[in-house]
Motif scaffolding. Structure first.
Motif, PDB file in Angstrom:
ATOM      1  N   GLY A 329      -6.593   7.737 -17.354  1.00  0.00           N
ATOM      2  CA  GLY A 329      -6.590   6.271 -17.289  1.00  0.00           C
ATOM      3  C   GLY A 329      -5.415   5.683 -16.523  1.00  0.00           C
ATOM      4  N   LEU A 330      -4.763   6.495 -15.687  1.00  0.00           N
ATOM      5  CA  LEU A 330      -3.592   5.993 -14.954  1.00  0.00           C
ATOM      6  C   LEU A 330      -3.866   5.997 -13.446  1.00  0.00           C
ATOM      7  N   ASN A 331      -3.589   4.871 -12.809  1.00  0.00           N
ATOM      8  CA  ASN A 331      -3.779   4.792 -11.358  1.00  0.00           C
ATOM      9  C   ASN A 331      -2.489   5.157 -10.634  1.00  0.00           C
ATOM     10  N   CYS A 332      -2.646   5.582  -9.392  1.00  0.00           N
ATOM     11  CA  CYS A 332      -1.463   5.797  -8.553  1.00  0.00           C
ATOM     12  C   CYS A 332      -1.897   5.689  -7.101  1.00  0.00           C
ATOM     13  N   GLU A 333      -0.929   5.594  -6.202  1.00  0.00           N
ATOM     14  CA  GLU A 333      -1.263   5.653  -4.777  1.00  0.00           C
ATOM     15  C   GLU A 333      -0.480   6.790  -4.138  1.00  0.00           C
ATOM     16  N   ILE A 334      -1.040   7.317  -3.055  1.00  0.00           N
ATOM     17  CA  ILE A 334      -0.311   8.329  -2.289  1.00  0.00           C
ATOM     18  C   ILE A 334       0.074   7.663  -0.975  1.00  0.00           C
ATOM     19  N   ILE A 350       3.055   7.290  -6.050  1.00  0.00           N
ATOM     20  CA  ILE A 350       3.723   6.118  -6.631  1.00  0.00           C
ATOM     21  C   ILE A 350       2.815   5.534  -7.713  1.00  0.00           C
ATOM     22  N   ALA A 351       3.379   5.315  -8.894  1.00  0.00           N
ATOM     23  CA  ALA A 351       2.562   4.805  -9.997  1.00  0.00           C
ATOM     24  C   ALA A 351       3.389   3.896 -10.894  1.00  0.00           C
ATOM     25  N   SER A 352       2.695   2.936 -11.494  1.00  0.00           N
ATOM     26  CA  SER A 352       3.363   2.063 -12.458  1.00  0.00           C
ATOM     27  C   SER A 352       2.357   1.675 -13.535  1.00  0.00           C
ATOM     28  N   LYS A 353       2.725   1.854 -14.795  1.00  0.00           N
ATOM     29  CA  LYS A 353       1.789   1.538 -15.884  1.00  0.00           C
ATOM     30  C   LYS A 353       1.603   0.030 -16.003  1.00  0.00           C
ATOM     31  N   ASP A 354       2.583  -0.705 -15.497  1.00  0.00           N
ATOM     32  CA  ASP A 354       2.545  -2.160 -15.495  1.00  0.00           C
ATOM     33  C   ASP A 354       1.327  -2.688 -14.742  1.00  0.00           C
ATOM     34  N   SER A 355       0.924  -1.944 -13.681  1.00  0.00           N
ATOM     35  CA  SER A 355      -0.158  -2.431 -12.813  1.00  0.00           C
ATOM     36  C   SER A 355      -1.514  -1.852 -13.200  1.00  0.00           C
ATOM     37  N   GLN A 356      -1.624  -1.169 -14.383  1.00  0.00           N
ATOM     38  CA  GLN A 356      -2.907  -0.535 -14.741  1.00  0.00           C
ATOM     39  C   GLN A 356      -3.912  -1.583 -15.186  1.00  0.00           C
TER      40      GLN A 356
END
Ligand SMILES: C[S@@+](CC[C@H](N)C(=O)[O-])C[C@H]1O[C@@H](n2cnc3c(N)ncnc32)[C@H](O)[C@@H]1O
Length: 356
Positions: A329-334, A350-356
């Motif tokens: 359930g976690l998004n990230c970008e490469i 790069i990932a941030s739980k704030d932006s999920q």
């Protein structure tokens, strides 16, 4: 608040360049900017720098951006160097501050710590909390510049497991050092259930090792077509001698021999054996291997073919990590952060739980 110390920009630039090669200067300049911005947007309180080496990234983040940083490095000599370089940087800044506006100068907390692949997230956070000793409960951003092999995979797992870790910027390298099925109980590749379920998902050591070579740089060498291309065959011929004399050697533990193009093959072999603390081979063995050097074009072609698939191998490893996070359930970008010609391992997750 993101505090870029612009009034001392020139002095800071000088501080961050000292002891740092141009390639790393480039990486640190771009990575510290990305990390500092994410720290602000994710509202994390502290940065943890995994495999921090001599603390160059941490120095830029602390003195350049006023970010609180704790570094984790297994090598105590690197920690010592990082502390020396920090002191040196602070002294230089202190002198400059007599004339310029004074801004806070807090360096990183350098901790000798071996991040084990199976460390439980709550135990890890507990250990870091004790080092940080904050009045309020900290939330962490994990980063690592070329955190090698399993270390970058462990960062991803810890980010997934701990609610106290809210953001991540991971630049990986040394994919050949990843633990893979079925060699160990811990698995650095594949991480995702999706890739684990694919037939033929295994990536052999050689392919993972090739993914660490620089395609862009080699293209320039090919265009130059100078004597360095022939040198390329030295290592292959050396391998033939080593395997003949030491058949039990599965992989060649030979480090790069600097300026090999200035050496004859005989000198090169002598130096390589000395580095390996092995007694020198006899003349016949060397002459025999020397005849292989005439086939240097085949070695160049083989190397080119390996390099052509290398970006695919790196993409598979990074996409596996992305899918692993997605499965939880976690998004990230490469994102490609660096100029690949200067710094081939240029991708950041790069990932941030704030932006999920
Ligand atoms: C490729 S170097 C990068 C150093 C630094 N980040 C830089 O860019 O200058 C990788 C570093 O990670 C450290 N390292 C590797 N595995 C580690 C582990 N499990 N725990 C702590 N440090 C580790 C190594 O000692 C080495 O200094």
């Amino acid at each position: 608040m993101l505090l870029k110390l612009s009034c001392q920009e020139k002095m800071l630039k000088h501080i961050f360049r000292k002891h740092v090669k141009p390639k790393k200067q480039h990486e640190i300049y771009l990575l510290s900017k990305t990390v500092a911005e994410l720290l602000e947007s994710s509202k994390c309180s502290d940065i943890i720098d995994f495999g921090s080496g001599q603390g160059h990234l941490a120095r830029s983040l602390t003195l350049g951006y006023n970010c609180p940083v704790i570094t984790l490095e297994q090598n105590k000599n690197f920690i010592k160097k990082a502390e020396e370089f920090d002191d040196d940087a602070c002294k230089t800044l202190h002198k400059a501050n007599r004339q310029a506006d004074v801004v806070g100068q807090v360096t990183a907390r350098h901790v000798q710590y071996n991040v084990s692949t199976d460390v439980a997230a709550d135990i890890f956070i507990d250990t870091i909390d004790k080092k940080v000793q904050s009045h309020v409960e900290p939330t962490y951003l994990l980063t690592g510049l070329h955190a090698c092999g399993d270390l970058s995979a462990t960062m991803i797992r810890l980010y997934k497991e701990s609610p106290r870790i809210a953001a991540l910027v991971s630049v990986a390298c040394c994919y050949m050092k990843l633990s893979t099925e079925p060699e160990s109980t811990y698995i650095g590749y594949p991480m995702s259930l999706y890739v684990k379920g694919l037939d033929n998902h295994k990536i052999p050591y050689k392919s993972r090792e090739s993914a660490c070579h620089a395609l862009e740089d080699y293209r320039c060498r090919l265009k130059g077509a100078g004597p360095q291309l022939r040198m390329h065959c030295y290592r292959a011929a050396l391998g033939t001698i080593l395997r003949k004399l030491h058949p039990d050697m599965v992989r060649l533990p030979v480090q790069t021999i600097k300026k090999a193009f200035n050496l004859s093959f005989v000198e090169y072999v002598a130096l390589a054996f000395k580095k390996l603390k092995l007694s020198a081979p006899n003349e016949v063995d060397v002459q025999e291997a020397e005849s292989l050097l005439s086939q240097w074009v085949h070695v160049v072609i083989y190397f080119c073919l390996c390099l052509m698939v290398a970006p695919t191998v790196e993409s598979i490893i990074l996409l596996d990590r992305m899918i692993y996070l997605k499965e939880h359930g976690l998004n990230c970008e490469i994102k490609s952060l660096f100029e690949p010609k200067l710094s081939p391992r240029c991708f950041a997750i790069i990932a941030s739980k704030d932006s999920q």
